[in-house]
Design a protein around this motif. Structure first.
Motif, PDB file in Angstrom:
ATOM      1  N   GLY A  20       0.868  -1.176   0.000  1.00 49.64           N
ATOM      2  CA  GLY A  20       0.000   0.000   0.000  1.00 49.64           C
ATOM      3  C   GLY A  20       0.899   1.218   0.000  1.00 49.64           C
ATOM      4  O   GLY A  20       1.207   1.790  -1.023  1.00 49.64           O
ATOM      5  N   PHE A  21       1.392   1.587   1.191  1.00 47.75           N
ATOM      6  CA  PHE A  21       2.335   2.702   1.319  1.00 47.75           C
ATOM      7  C   PHE A  21       3.683   2.376   0.691  1.00 47.75           C
ATOM      8  O   PHE A  21       4.377   3.252   0.201  1.00 47.75           O
ATOM      9  CB  PHE A  21       2.551   3.010   2.814  1.00 47.75           C
ATOM     10  CG  PHE A  21       1.865   4.257   3.296  1.00 47.75           C
ATOM     11  CD1 PHE A  21       0.532   4.484   3.046  1.00 47.75           C
ATOM     12  CD2 PHE A  21       2.554   5.190   4.040  1.00 47.75           C
ATOM     13  CE1 PHE A  21      -0.105   5.621   3.509  1.00 47.75           C
ATOM     14  CE2 PHE A  21       1.936   6.340   4.515  1.00 47.75           C
ATOM     15  CZ  PHE A  21       0.614   6.552   4.243  1.00 47.75           C
ATOM     16  N   ALA A  22       4.069   1.113   0.740  1.00 47.37           N
ATOM     17  CA  ALA A  22       5.389   0.715   0.237  1.00 47.37           C
ATOM     18  C   ALA A  22       5.499   0.957  -1.257  1.00 47.37           C
ATOM     19  O   ALA A  22       4.513   0.865  -1.987  1.00 47.37           O
ATOM     20  CB  ALA A  22       5.639  -0.763   0.539  1.00 47.37           C
ATOM     21  N   GLU A  23       6.714   1.257  -1.687  1.00 45.15           N
ATOM     22  CA  GLU A  23       6.966   1.401  -3.119  1.00 45.15           C
ATOM     23  C   GLU A  23       6.936   0.017  -3.760  1.00 45.15           C
ATOM     24  O   GLU A  23       7.577  -0.910  -3.274  1.00 45.15           O
ATOM     25  CB  GLU A  23       8.312   2.082  -3.380  1.00 45.15           C
ATOM     26  CG  GLU A  23       8.341   3.547  -3.027  1.00 45.15           C
ATOM     27  CD  GLU A  23       7.452   4.420  -3.918  1.00 45.15           C
ATOM     28  OE1 GLU A  23       6.968   3.951  -4.970  1.00 45.15           O
ATOM     29  OE2 GLU A  23       7.226   5.577  -3.542  1.00 45.15           O
ATOM     30  N   MET A  24       6.161  -0.097  -4.799  1.00 47.57           N
ATOM     31  CA  MET A  24       6.062  -1.337  -5.563  1.00 47.57           C
ATOM     32  C   MET A  24       6.301  -0.951  -7.016  1.00 47.57           C
ATOM     33  O   MET A  24       5.603  -0.088  -7.541  1.00 47.57           O
ATOM     34  CB  MET A  24       4.678  -1.962  -5.376  1.00 47.57           C
ATOM     35  CG  MET A  24       4.453  -3.252  -6.129  1.00 47.57           C
ATOM     36  SD  MET A  24       5.524  -4.611  -5.664  1.00 47.57           S
ATOM     37  CE  MET A  24       4.984  -5.000  -4.010  1.00 47.57           C
ATOM     38  N   PRO A  50       2.203  10.545  -4.050  1.00 41.45           N
ATOM     39  CA  PRO A  50       3.656  10.620  -4.156  1.00 41.45           C
ATOM     40  C   PRO A  50       4.326   9.281  -4.459  1.00 41.45           C
ATOM     41  O   PRO A  50       5.535   9.235  -4.702  1.00 41.45           O
ATOM     42  CB  PRO A  50       4.092  11.160  -2.795  1.00 41.45           C
ATOM     43  CG  PRO A  50       2.971  10.874  -1.883  1.00 41.45           C
ATOM     44  CD  PRO A  50       1.720  10.822  -2.704  1.00 41.45           C
ATOM     45  N   ALA A  51       3.559   8.192  -4.484  1.00 46.78           N
ATOM     46  CA  ALA A  51       4.140   6.888  -4.804  1.00 46.78           C
ATOM     47  C   ALA A  51       4.714   6.910  -6.216  1.00 46.78           C
ATOM     48  O   ALA A  51       4.100   7.448  -7.141  1.00 46.78           O
ATOM     49  CB  ALA A  51       3.077   5.792  -4.681  1.00 46.78           C
ATOM     50  N   GLN A  52       5.886   6.309  -6.372  1.00 46.01           N
ATOM     51  CA  GLN A  52       6.556   6.317  -7.670  1.00 46.01           C
ATOM     52  C   GLN A  52       5.671   5.719  -8.759  1.00 46.01           C
ATOM     53  O   GLN A  52       5.684   6.186  -9.900  1.00 46.01           O
ATOM     54  CB  GLN A  52       7.883   5.550  -7.580  1.00 46.01           C
ATOM     55  CG  GLN A  52       8.668   5.600  -8.873  1.00 46.01           C
ATOM     56  CD  GLN A  52       9.970   4.833  -8.816  1.00 46.01           C
ATOM     57  OE1 GLN A  52      10.139   3.934  -8.001  1.00 46.01           O
ATOM     58  NE2 GLN A  52      10.883   5.185  -9.700  1.00 46.01           N
ATOM     59  N   ARG A  53       4.873   4.709  -8.429  1.00 43.25           N
ATOM     60  CA  ARG A  53       4.026   4.067  -9.441  1.00 43.25           C
ATOM     61  C   ARG A  53       2.980   5.029 -10.005  1.00 43.25           C
ATOM     62  O   ARG A  53       2.457   4.808 -11.091  1.00 43.25           O
ATOM     63  CB  ARG A  53       3.397   2.783  -8.898  1.00 43.25           C
ATOM     64  CG  ARG A  53       2.559   2.916  -7.644  1.00 43.25           C
ATOM     65  CD  ARG A  53       2.227   1.528  -7.078  1.00 43.25           C
ATOM     66  NE  ARG A  53       1.394   1.552  -5.909  1.00 43.25           N
ATOM     67  CZ  ARG A  53       1.848   1.584  -4.661  1.00 43.25           C
ATOM     68  NH1 ARG A  53       3.152   1.614  -4.422  1.00 43.25           N
ATOM     69  NH2 ARG A  53       1.008   1.580  -3.645  1.00 43.25           N
ATOM     70  N   CYS A  54       2.691   6.098  -9.287  1.00 42.32           N
ATOM     71  CA  CYS A  54       1.775   7.133  -9.781  1.00 42.32           C
ATOM     72  C   CYS A  54       2.545   8.265 -10.465  1.00 42.32           C
ATOM     73  O   CYS A  54       2.155   8.725 -11.535  1.00 42.32           O
ATOM     74  CB  CYS A  54       0.943   7.688  -8.631  1.00 42.32           C
ATOM     75  SG  CYS A  54      -0.183   6.483  -7.904  1.00 42.32           S
ATOM     76  N   CYS A  55       3.630   8.703  -9.843  1.00 47.47           N
ATOM     77  CA  CYS A  55       4.406   9.816 -10.404  1.00 47.47           C
ATOM     78  C   CYS A  55       4.994   9.477 -11.767  1.00 47.47           C
ATOM     79  O   CYS A  55       5.110  10.360 -12.630  1.00 47.47           O
ATOM     80  CB  CYS A  55       5.508  10.228  -9.436  1.00 47.47           C
ATOM     81  SG  CYS A  55       4.886  11.015  -7.937  1.00 47.47           S
ATOM     82  N   LEU A  56       5.357   8.215 -11.999  1.00 49.00           N
ATOM     83  CA  LEU A  56       5.888   7.822 -13.311  1.00 49.00           C
ATOM     84  C   LEU A  56       4.880   8.103 -14.420  1.00 49.00           C
ATOM     85  O   LEU A  56       5.251   8.507 -15.522  1.00 49.00           O
ATOM     86  CB  LEU A  56       6.280   6.346 -13.314  1.00 49.00           C
ATOM     87  CG  LEU A  56       7.600   5.999 -12.630  1.00 49.00           C
ATOM     88  CD1 LEU A  56       7.750   4.483 -12.503  1.00 49.00           C
ATOM     89  CD2 LEU A  56       8.774   6.595 -13.362  1.00 49.00           C
TER      90      LEU A  56
END
Length: 184
Positions: A20-24, A50-56
């Motif tokens: 969830g919070f963790a970067e995946m 702010p999760a990388q999977r969204c920012c990408l």
């Protein structure tokens, strides 16, 4: 105001880890998934988890965006990046029975997540300079927003399937909500 809610694309999770919070990380060929998305560029405001999977995703489309911590997925605390099958039964069974108020050790429950997501949502609804908004987030966040708009019981939240890379559009006009599309 028209609000487009899009879930990040598919993640690389062959071991079926709780996250969830963790970067995946996204799937190795995530740029191919991005190419399949039909997103226009005329958003007045773009906000991402702010999760990388969204920012990408926001970076790929070269959006001018900001991030908001309240858009993160549920915090599963000590269960983050643990195989679902390795979570001790004495911890996970109470959560399965009451995922609304029970939380993972060190994490948050659904009511706490709902409070932070609704804090974001209610603030967004007061935005006066944005007629068309894009929110890049997670399935749980989008479900909570839909639950608020449609006012169905919280325990039915997981009845709505949120596809990876799929968009849901909510329109607000004169204080009334309408759902233009779900999972397109």
């Amino acid at each position: 105001m028209e609000i487009h809610l899009i879930r990040h694309t598919a993640v690389e999770n062959p071991e079926n880890l709780c996250y969830g919070f963790a970067e995946m990380p996204l799937k190795k060929d995530y740029s191919e998934d991005f190419k399949q998305l039909n997103l226009d560029k005329d958003f007045d405001l773009v906000i991402s988890s702010p999760a990388q999977r969204c920012c990408l995703l926001a970076d790929y489309f070269k959006f001018d965006y900001k991030t908001d911590e309240r858009l993160r997925e549920m915090n599963f605390g000590n269960w983050e990046l643990v195989k679902w099958t390795d979570i001790p039964e004495e911890e996970i069974n109470p959560w399965y029975k009451d995922f609304i108020s029970v939380k993972a050790p060190g994490g948050e429950n659904l009511l706490e997540m709902q409070a932070r997501v609704l804090s974001f949502w209610n603030e967004l609804l007061t935005e006066e300079n944005a007629d068309k908004v894009l929110i890049i987030a997670h399935a749980g966040v989008i479900r909570l927003i839909l639950q608020t708009v449609l006012q169905f019981p919280l325990e039915n939240m997981f009845s709505i399937q949120m596809g990876y890379g799929k968009r849901t559009i909510v329109k607000i006009e004169k204080g009334l909500f309408s759902i233009k599309s779900v999972n397109v």
